[in-house]
Design an enzyme around this catalytic site. Sequence first.
Site, short mmCIF file in Angstrom:
data_model
loop_
_atom_site.label_atom_id
_atom_site.label_comp_id
_atom_site.label_asym_id
_atom_site.label_seq_id
_atom_site.Cartn_x
_atom_site.Cartn_y
_atom_site.Cartn_z
N LYS A 20 -3.04 -1.57 -3.00
CA LYS A 20 -2.59 -2.93 -3.35
C LYS A 20 -1.96 -3.54 -2.12
O LYS A 20 -1.42 -2.83 -1.27
CB LYS A 20 -1.59 -2.86 -4.50
CG LYS A 20 -0.28 -2.17 -4.12
CD LYS A 20 0.78 -2.36 -5.17
CE LYS A 20 2.06 -1.64 -4.84
NZ LYS A 20 3.02 -2.47 -4.09
N HIS B 51 -2.81 10.84 5.64
CA HIS B 51 -3.64 10.08 6.58
C HIS B 51 -3.40 10.52 8.02
O HIS B 51 -4.32 10.66 8.81
CB HIS B 51 -3.36 8.58 6.45
CG HIS B 51 -4.25 7.91 5.46
ND1 HIS B 51 -4.04 8.01 4.11
CD2 HIS B 51 -5.38 7.17 5.62
CE1 HIS B 51 -4.99 7.33 3.48
NE2 HIS B 51 -5.81 6.82 4.37
#
Lengths: 184, 287
Positions: free
Chosen positions: A103, A38
């Site tokens: 999650k 990222h």
Amino acid sequence: MAEYTLTTPLSDEDVSKLKAGDIVYLNGVLYTARDAAHKRLVDLINEGKELPFDLQGAVIYYVGPTPPKPGEVIGSAGPTTSYRMDPYAPILIEKGLKGMIGKGKRNQAVREACKKHKAVYFGAVGGAAALIAKAIKKAEVIAYPELGPEAIRRLEVENFPVVVVNDVYGNDLYEEGRKKWEGK
Amino acid sequence: MRIVKYEDIVKSIRDMIIYSTTHLSPDMKKALEEAYENEKSEVSKAVLKQILDNAKIAENEWKPLCQDTGLAIYFVKVGEDVKVEGGTLKDAIFEGTEKGYKEGYLRASTCDCFTRANLKDKVGYNLPPVIYFDIVPGDKIEIEYAAKGGGSENVSRATVLAPAAGKEGIKEFVKKVVSDAGPNPCPPLVVGVGIGGSFDYAAVMSKHALFRDIGTENPDPELNELEKELKDELNKLGIGAMGMGGTETVLAVHIETFQPGRMCHIASLPVAVNIQCHSSRHSHITI
């Protein structure tokens, strides 16, 4: 809660029909990326450079799989905790990302970006890594192989099971679910 | 003096790692099946079904239950009358760990704290493990192992309360840790609580508490009662499986205290909470 089957890339129309708590089976392509990948993607955007994959309608899966055994497409591949990607997610959403799979809770900035630019955050079942791997039919490292499990992979998936956690309307399944069952 | 061969320890550890990262232990399976039966929320029930199905697939294919195959944690009791031949016990644990993770196709999840680089060629594949040694009477070596994932470790907390906080203060702290963690550590959880000793030792005990089989009673009746109370109260938080809302948030609370006699310093009340996800991979061998 409704059930949908969607194929990537996702459109505004696709994501707009989803509500927190809906079950979705994804088909098509997912890209994997964790913290290190990222950071590199956002650096590329800031430098005005091209990304290793097309963000328009894309879905990123936060996962660092185990190494595949000989003959396997991928090892075990369940979701990792998403908050570590929060600093990078809003700009990716602004540039066309439509879905994220992970999650755990997202911060306000990510939830706002989902509302503003129409994107959804899906939850997969953490620790269901052998089951989820069954939905992955093809896996190929397309960038940053030196990151090992954190490299960017292009996954072809069939009926990949997820639940909508944050929808384009600002709803949050974790907050709603907890409120509903608190004290019971 | 009993002699144990270095290679035998390496092999036992390797095999234990590969088996327990792919086979859910019987106590966990039973606890998850009970949670599935008891869960009232539809969405959490569906999550628990996926978790149980996952365990079946993992077992049949010897495929890791979770991709986070953890930091390797060991509690080792070494008998005073046993000697390792061919190398040191510590080296054998390191080598067994590396072999288990490499040959089992498990993830190398250790990295440099600062550069975040995986140093599997320099330091070793998923090395170093965390090892706590204890010396005990006898001629056996008992090794407890757990694959401890990062997600549940990230939300674990330790504190030192004022003595006046007492049992209520301990309960409040445990509840706050579980509540703040919410969906992040992959509930339903096992909650390890260490009480007493020092700041650091409370944390060690909270980790060791996670090795106890679910369904076993605490030998201290007062703590056994406290465990049950806490479990009921934590399940009222409504977090549910994977935090999606439900009645089954905690499978068990396990408390350990500083022995003998549940002790600590007169000025302190150390408390640590180590959170364990539903993929509790723990095992032990006696050599």
